[in-house]
Design an enzyme around this catalytic site. Sequence first.
Site, PDB file in Angstrom:
ATOM      1  N   GLY A   1      -4.535 -15.579  31.036  1.00  0.00           N
ATOM      2  CA  GLY A   1      -5.887 -15.051  30.995  1.00  0.00           C
ATOM      3  C   GLY A   1      -6.126 -14.303  29.695  1.00  0.00           C
ATOM      4  N   CYS A   2      -7.389 -14.122  29.344  1.00  0.00           N
ATOM      5  CA  CYS A   2      -7.724 -13.477  28.079  1.00  0.00           C
ATOM      6  C   CYS A   2      -7.323 -12.003  28.091  1.00  0.00           C
ATOM      7  CB  CYS A   2      -9.201 -13.652  27.766  1.00  0.00           C
ATOM      8  SG  CYS A   2     -10.332 -13.230  29.103  1.00  0.00           S
ATOM      9  N   TYR A   3      -7.720 -11.298  29.130  1.00  0.00           N
ATOM     10  CA  TYR A   3      -7.335  -9.883  29.193  1.00  0.00           C
ATOM     11  C   TYR A   3      -5.807  -9.714  29.228  1.00  0.00           C
ATOM     12  CZ  TYR A   3     -12.103  -8.091  30.251  1.00  0.00           C
ATOM     13  OH  TYR A   3     -13.417  -7.716  30.217  1.00  0.00           O
TER      14      TYR A   3
END
Lengths: 347, 347, 347, 347
Positions: C154-156
């Site tokens: 995921g990006c976060y």
Amino acid sequence: MAGEGAAVRVAVLGATGYTGIELLRLLARHPRVRLTLLSSEQYRDRPVADVYPFLTGIVDRVLGAPEPAVVAREADVAFTALPHGAAARVVAQLVDRGVRVIDLSADFRLHDPAVYARWYGEHPVPALLAEAVYGLPELHREEIRTARLVANPGCYPTGALLGLAPLARAGLLAEPIVVDAKSGTTGAGRGAKVDQLFAEVNENFRPYGIGEHRHGPEIQQELDAAGATAPVLFVPHLLPVSRGILSTMYVRCAAGRPPLDELYERAYAAEPFVVLRGGGPPPELREVRGTNRCAVGWRWDATSRQAVIVTAIDNLGKGAAGQAVQCLNLWLGVPETTALDAPALVP
Amino acid sequence: MAGEGAAVRVAVLGATGYTGIELLRLLARHPRVRLTLLSSEQYRDRPVADVYPFLTGIVDRVLGAPEPAVVAREADVAFTALPHGAAARVVAQLVDRGVRVIDLSADFRLHDPAVYARWYGEHPVPALLAEAVYGLPELHREEIRTARLVANPGCYPTGALLGLAPLARAGLLAEPIVVDAKSGTTGAGRGAKVDQLFAEVNENFRPYGIGEHRHGPEIQQELDAAGATAPVLFVPHLLPVSRGILSTMYVRCAAGRPPLDELYERAYAAEPFVVLRGGGPPPELREVRGTNRCAVGWRWDATSRQAVIVTAIDNLGKGAAGQAVQCLNLWLGVPETTALDAPALVP
Amino acid sequence: MAGEGAAVRVAVLGATGYTGIELLRLLARHPRVRLTLLSSEQYRDRPVADVYPFLTGIVDRVLGAPEPAVVAREADVAFTALPHGAAARVVAQLVDRGVRVIDLSADFRLHDPAVYARWYGEHPVPALLAEAVYGLPELHREEIRTARLVANPGCYPTGALLGLAPLARAGLLAEPIVVDAKSGTTGAGRGAKVDQLFAEVNENFRPYGIGEHRHGPEIQQELDAAGATAPVLFVPHLLPVSRGILSTMYVRCAAGRPPLDELYERAYAAEPFVVLRGGGPPPELREVRGTNRCAVGWRWDATSRQAVIVTAIDNLGKGAAGQAVQCLNLWLGVPETTALDAPALVP
Amino acid sequence: MAGEGAAVRVAVLGATGYTGIELLRLLARHPRVRLTLLSSEQYRDRPVADVYPFLTGIVDRVLGAPEPAVVAREADVAFTALPHGAAARVVAQLVDRGVRVIDLSADFRLHDPAVYARWYGEHPVPALLAEAVYGLPELHREEIRTARLVANPGCYPTGALLGLAPLARAGLLAEPIVVDAKSGTTGAGRGAKVDQLFAEVNENFRPYGIGEHRHGPEIQQELDAAGATAPVLFVPHLLPVSRGILSTMYVRCAAGRPPLDELYERAYAAEPFVVLRGGGPPPELREVRGTNRCAVGWRWDATSRQAVIVTAIDNLGKGAAGQAVQCLNLWLGVPETTALDAPALVP
């Protein structure tokens, strides 16, 4: 319409769109208005301050349904901020029941049913088109005062007409005119559309509907009525800002420089919301943000024999809700600036 | 200028302005370029990657001074991205010393010293004006190839000329033309000016220099050379975006619809950086962001007998550094797209 | 997976979301990739360059359907950028048919089916969870090389883990950790949602999903694996920018100042995409825009005995498509920077 | 200070900075205020509406010089919005001459001359530090009423203190606290600085002054006074918006969940400008834009035993000019909401 000083009961139908909440923002502080009914299809039965936390402690009503019978019982005046097409039938029922209506949709702006049909489809209640008054006080103040139904002007037409009407009246719109307009995104409403997503609009800019936008015939209708004898080419663009329309307009005057200062002074000296910039710094969007003002500037280009007219409005203010409140003020017989005198939010 | 495949030694003077770093961004990945000297008044003696962290590991040089003698020793080609006025003398000394120069200032774009003087003041080395080639490859490709000094076009003129030149050549610019242009803020450079602060530009939009902008005579010069017989009215506006210029241009054709598709196809079919949109969705800023492309669209409005031409460029790309690299590629004899083929950054 | 220098055939399923077009932007310039199949539910049968004009001349394919049988016939590798839940079944069929898959959805990131079920609902193909490799090369490079199925992080989590993993490995995550993260809007995808409209995000900023965001357990899983013994509190915020995640992280070290410089140097000295800023100017979003980089900075606050770790990534780059291409490069045995070396777009 | 209903004569020194014009925007509509003197170094002798067209017809005064003798003759109250350091001497002279002063600089916020000296340099009139009252009405209402000199709080401290003070008073700030704050650009003032240019801030986001910002000791001073026993780590970030500060604060409570609802209800039930969101949707910047409100939200994270407190203010409103007007209202004995009741500008 109400005893002196008494409050008028006001309904806002379609209260949670961008135009609707701008109406609430303005009406909540209006000394002669009591908000008695708010409607919203999408958020029915929820307190409006749940949907918009900024209204906490300012408007504390629950959103209902736009039933004409209920509206007629609870309100003297209705602002209808419903989608085009949907508005017309509701408006007709309200007018029938004796509610005075300021309609913020496009449904009653065009007088000619044939023109309406070409741009929007068959009109559901064409008979009312003739009665509706085009709600631009600077052009139609007296008719507005006594109207049962006001068709609030489109946002783009408001900016274009305030710039061009004085020239039309002076017989100066005799050659094709260009209206190059740039609008913030709230003009497109609050519907969930991909092309209005932040990542589509941000750091972007583009024209759309070149020569084919529905506000074109509305501009033409009013300019023709004011004396124009040439066609308008209307080209809107989408700006990455939330609010505001700036229109740059080009008018050929083969005969040479028209007396621009004089024409605008004469047209607008007594107008409370038109700010004349003349040859000073041109209008900018932010000076009108959150207000009902229209800033107007002009230049003469001797080389190309063209006048450049620039106007700036807030599309939600003078271009929608502010103008509607100005019309209400005409009905109430109060100063037109009532509830409309807050300075712009700068920066 | 260099053996086949060998690297050319390149200096960038004024390397830390917005045009300067765009040059670095592009040249750092150019297979035939070796950056041998970067200068900056403001940040002299600091590594450029200290000033711009994004250049870490990409350009690792220390910023020096723009001494012509040193430049001539260390570089075959110099890009000068110095302020107007300051550039001319440096350029003249470099050319004298045999350095080929692509000048990104305005100092050599106007051919006529009198016109230059009217807009910028007396020219310090007017003799060079006649020699400089206007560096728009789509108009002057062959002269660029052999020039010692290329005057890289202004950002606004690039967008306007790519849209209007095909019409000028066809004899269609016979009535006053309107160029309504909207630019991002990097066009104004990186100087510390109040009117370029975030809080002044954000959520704002305004015209400036209406009919009085220095890029006006530049546009006129090149259109006249291409066959125009009417004046251009140039009106720039400041957009709240970092990069990009969109120009909406209005051309009256009393004789009726010109063969726009054919004119643009003929002009640009072989051009690697011009993207023709014709009657499809109009150009938008983001499709060219970070690129050397120019998107061109057009419409004919039969009612007002006007053609609407729309172009979009990145003011730092095709409007400045990208175009300069394209000129360098012509000098190097490599494909014009070398180091200029990265897709736009969307979204 | 392909003879040296030969092209690998690549499919992108879900090619028109923001992650999808970023994959196209990167893969179009990859010297070892041939794009053989692009799919899109929404725009099926249209050329992708019609939907995204910036891809004109760069990717000229027509969008098809994501039929596993067809994909298996036409592609060696598939990037799946489909919605959570929808991805799992397609991925399982592709893996079964021998296609190597890099899945950009959340469907295979959590190893424990029970944890997955708590956050996303029952997993459709839980058996595959154990096989999928978490595709963060800086943590799992060797397992990625040989995986059939890579779960792209995921990006976060990417931004948080690159900042915290070195501390976890050193045993320094022994007290509750705070990850205060701020993301641009493309992280939410391109679905038409009211809360992602320009006028909702612009000039606004807000936290959401405080302590309840689905990326929380993903961060925790990987930190636990790296040696953390304390819980992470993850608080995301929505920034009015298109791209980028900046994470500010707070780590209590009761024992006093940890050797931060040394820990980060040791962890990342050989990493091509991690840029260490140490005590210099903290990371900023723009220095990584459009890249696969992660900038890492740190400070020690002696008074409160806390380390502040800051990372910046492009959520579509290192946070999604860029990272996926990095994994592909591991599969191909080419330098990890292949097709990932373009400088950031600044400004 | 003035007969009931009579107008107080007010001077604004430093009227053309962002704080200055926000004061004008608010005071122009204040029923008990008469603006008698405006000063500006930069624009002296120009009408303020020339510098800010939005003030046309709203404030029509010419800008003068901040001569204490003149101010004392023409004003009962002065708002000083001068640069730090420059303010102190002017303020001292005004107070000496019997003018009541609300100082919006940082010069009188810190009580301890030694602390002031460490962060700002030697104080020019240290004797006045003891007398100045910290102008946060929610903490010091009664002292403000009778003060001769009010030190208007910093923007960041206002947001942090309104969130943390109730916890400090309850003895809950016993472990190191994190204040992760994000501010719009007007907090940095209207000086011409490169790092505040549109193209530097737009599409960017970054922390600065980590643990070293001058507002840190100000927060600490007031929290200590309220009962805190632990240090605060203050980390500001620069947001690409014009107005607003959102602070996300992390408080460890080893003893378990504190009664947050009750603490905030008790502290703020009677406060006209504090809006409690509790466990509902967290505060967002736009709901306070243009207002004097502070929205407060909270969450308890059981896993990490941390409370997350979120506050949102307009840095120019409750964070500067609005708060100053609130203090003036205390002096005038009028409702605190006088001239401060306009709804937020949404969207």
